[in-house]
Design an enzyme around this catalytic site. Structure first.
Site, PDB file in Angstrom:
ATOM      1  N   ARG A   2      -1.821 -14.326   3.982  1.00  0.00           N
ATOM      2  CA  ARG A   2      -2.510 -13.692   5.117  1.00  0.00           C
ATOM      3  C   ARG A   2      -1.770 -13.935   6.429  1.00  0.00           C
ATOM      4  NH1 ARG A   2      -7.099 -11.469   3.916  1.00  0.00           N
ATOM      5  NH2 ARG A   2      -8.139 -11.737   5.929  1.00  0.00           N
ATOM      6  N   LYS A  28       0.830  -1.207   0.000  1.00  0.00           N
ATOM      7  CA  LYS A  28       0.000   0.000   0.000  1.00  0.00           C
ATOM      8  C   LYS A  28       0.869   1.264   0.000  1.00  0.00           C
ATOM      9  CE  LYS A  28      -3.840  -2.224   2.461  1.00  0.00           C
ATOM     10  NZ  LYS A  28      -4.880  -2.016   3.484  1.00  0.00           N
ATOM     11  N   TYR A  82     -12.212  -1.720  -3.717  1.00  0.00           N
ATOM     12  CA  TYR A  82     -12.760  -2.004  -2.382  1.00  0.00           C
ATOM     13  C   TYR A  82     -14.294  -1.929  -2.365  1.00  0.00           C
ATOM     14  CZ  TYR A  82      -8.203  -2.050   0.012  1.00  0.00           C
ATOM     15  OH  TYR A  82      -6.948  -2.381   0.458  1.00  0.00           O
ATOM     16  N   THR A 139      -5.462  -7.716  10.267  1.00  0.00           N
ATOM     17  CA  THR A 139      -5.707  -6.398   9.654  1.00  0.00           C
ATOM     18  C   THR A 139      -5.310  -5.267  10.601  1.00  0.00           C
ATOM     19  OG1 THR A 139      -7.591  -7.390   8.518  1.00  0.00           O
ATOM     20  CG2 THR A 139      -7.489  -4.987   8.529  1.00  0.00           C
ATOM     21  N   ASN A 194      -1.880  -0.107   6.932  1.00  0.00           N
ATOM     22  CA  ASN A 194      -1.369  -1.390   7.403  1.00  0.00           C
ATOM     23  C   ASN A 194      -0.453  -2.086   6.389  1.00  0.00           C
ATOM     24  OD1 ASN A 194      -3.372  -2.142   5.659  1.00  0.00           O
ATOM     25  ND2 ASN A 194      -4.448  -3.495   7.069  1.00  0.00           N
ATOM     26  N   PHE A 226     -15.355   3.186   7.266  1.00  0.00           N
ATOM     27  CA  PHE A 226     -13.969   3.490   6.883  1.00  0.00           C
ATOM     28  C   PHE A 226     -13.762   3.604   5.373  1.00  0.00           C
ATOM     29  CE2 PHE A 226     -14.338  -1.128   7.530  1.00  0.00           C
ATOM     30  CZ  PHE A 226     -13.857  -1.630   6.320  1.00  0.00           C
ATOM     31  N   ARG A 233       2.519  -6.753   9.324  1.00  0.00           N
ATOM     32  CA  ARG A 233       1.727  -5.656   9.897  1.00  0.00           C
ATOM     33  C   ARG A 233       2.135  -5.363  11.336  1.00  0.00           C
ATOM     34  NH1 ARG A 233      -3.833  -7.791   7.192  1.00  0.00           N
ATOM     35  NH2 ARG A 233      -3.893  -6.442   5.358  1.00  0.00           N
ATOM     36  N   HIS A 285      -1.849  -5.559   1.587  1.00  0.00           N
ATOM     37  CA  HIS A 285      -3.166  -6.176   1.406  1.00  0.00           C
ATOM     38  C   HIS A 285      -2.987  -7.569   0.818  1.00  0.00           C
ATOM     39  CE1 HIS A 285      -7.292  -6.786  -0.046  1.00  0.00           C
ATOM     40  NE2 HIS A 285      -6.715  -7.260  -1.137  1.00  0.00           N
ATOM     41  N   GLU A 316      -9.768  -9.706  -7.690  1.00  0.00           N
ATOM     42  CA  GLU A 316      -8.692  -8.728  -7.453  1.00  0.00           C
ATOM     43  C   GLU A 316      -7.543  -8.874  -8.461  1.00  0.00           C
ATOM     44  OE1 GLU A 316      -7.675  -9.035  -3.282  1.00  0.00           O
ATOM     45  OE2 GLU A 316      -9.515  -7.977  -2.697  1.00  0.00           O
TER      46      GLU A 316
HETATM   47  P1  CMP Z   1      -7.204  -4.696   3.572  1.00  0.00           P
HETATM   48  O1  CMP Z   1      -6.647  -6.053   3.815  1.00  0.00           O
HETATM   49  O2  CMP Z   1      -6.620  -3.904   2.459  1.00  0.00           O
HETATM   50  O3  CMP Z   1      -8.786  -4.815   3.337  1.00  0.00           O
HETATM   51  C1  CMP Z   1      -9.676  -3.765   3.586  1.00  0.00           C
HETATM   52  C2  CMP Z   1      -9.018  -2.664   4.335  1.00  0.00           C
HETATM   53  O4  CMP Z   1      -9.898  -1.807   5.008  1.00  0.00           O
HETATM   54  C3  CMP Z   1      -8.149  -3.247   5.435  1.00  0.00           C
HETATM   55  O5  CMP Z   1      -7.029  -3.852   4.900  1.00  0.00           O
HETATM   56  C4  CMP Z   1      -7.891  -2.031   6.274  1.00  0.00           C
HETATM   57  O6  CMP Z   1      -6.812  -1.266   5.791  1.00  0.00           O
HETATM   58  C5  CMP Z   1      -9.190  -1.269   6.107  1.00  0.00           C
HETATM   59  N1  CMP Z   1     -10.024  -1.462   7.281  1.00  0.00           N
HETATM   60  C6  CMP Z   1     -10.654  -2.552   7.671  1.00  0.00           C
HETATM   61  N2  CMP Z   1     -11.331  -2.337   8.820  1.00  0.00           N
HETATM   62  C7  CMP Z   1     -11.131  -1.061   9.119  1.00  0.00           C
HETATM   63  C8  CMP Z   1     -11.564  -0.240  10.169  1.00  0.00           C
HETATM   64  N3  CMP Z   1     -12.361  -0.719  11.131  1.00  0.00           N
HETATM   65  N4  CMP Z   1     -11.130   1.009  10.177  1.00  0.00           N
HETATM   66  C9  CMP Z   1     -10.320   1.481   9.196  1.00  0.00           C
HETATM   67  N5  CMP Z   1      -9.882   0.739   8.147  1.00  0.00           N
HETATM   68  C10 CMP Z   1     -10.289  -0.518   8.135  1.00  0.00           C
END
Ligand code: CMP
Length: 139
Positions: free
Chosen positions: A85, A9, A49, A91, A112, A57, A102, A115, A126
């Site tokens: 993962r 990211k 997304y 996450t 984070n 979010f 992470r 992805h 994706e």
């Molecule tokens: P990612 O694995 O890219 O998939 C969706 C993304 O949404 C996740 O990583 C986070 O970066 C973001 N995300 C998920 N939950 C939250 C949350 N509660 N608040 C902010 N960002 C979130």
């Protein structure tokens, strides 16, 4: 053999973590079979997304994901989705196991670093979002 989509990211790119992320995947038996640096605009981030549209979010996440370049890659290997993962960690970095990407490098749940697709159907969507068949090099 399974394929998954991973993204370094914008926070990972600006922290010079492209190599670190790829190294972690390669060292753990995943093969990079597609790779490119892109800069998503807001609409492209929203499309990627789309499953999160409507969540609190979503706006902030898609603004962040369109704030600078990202590196997108297709990874191939046995159990590629779960392996990726596991290497990324949870996450929310506060919940991520020690030694995961992470846990080590993320700033917060949004920034984070990396992805990874969360299942086979998501992975297919994706991968197709960023790569066509001619851009994936599988032996
Ligand atoms: P990612 O694995 O890219 O998939 C969706 C993304 O949404 C996740 O990583 C986070 O970066 C973001 N995300 C998920 N939950 C939250 C949350 N509660 N608040 C902010 N960002 C979130």
């Amino acid at each position: 053999m399974e394929r998954t989509l991973s993204i370094v990211k914008p926070d990972g790119v600006s922290k010079n973590l492209i190599g670190e992320v790829i190294k972690r995947f390669e060292e753990n038996g995943l093969k990079v079979v597609g790779l490119k640096m892109i800069s998503m605009d807001k609409k492209e981030a929203e499309g990627f997304y789309a499953v999160h549209r409507g969540k609190p979010f979503f706006e902030s996440l898609t603004t962040f994901m369109s704030s600078g370049p990202s590196v997108v890659m297709v990874l191939e290997g046995e159990g590629a989705i779960s392996k990726t993962r596991e290497l990324m960690g949870a996450t929310d970095p506060k919940q991520a196991k020690e030694g995961t990407l992470r846990c080590q490098f993320a700033t917060n749940i949004e920034r984070n670093v990396v992805h990874g697709s969360d299942g086979p159907e998501t992975a297919a969507f994706e991968i197709g979002y960023f790569f066509n068949a001619l851009e994936i090099f599988s032996p």
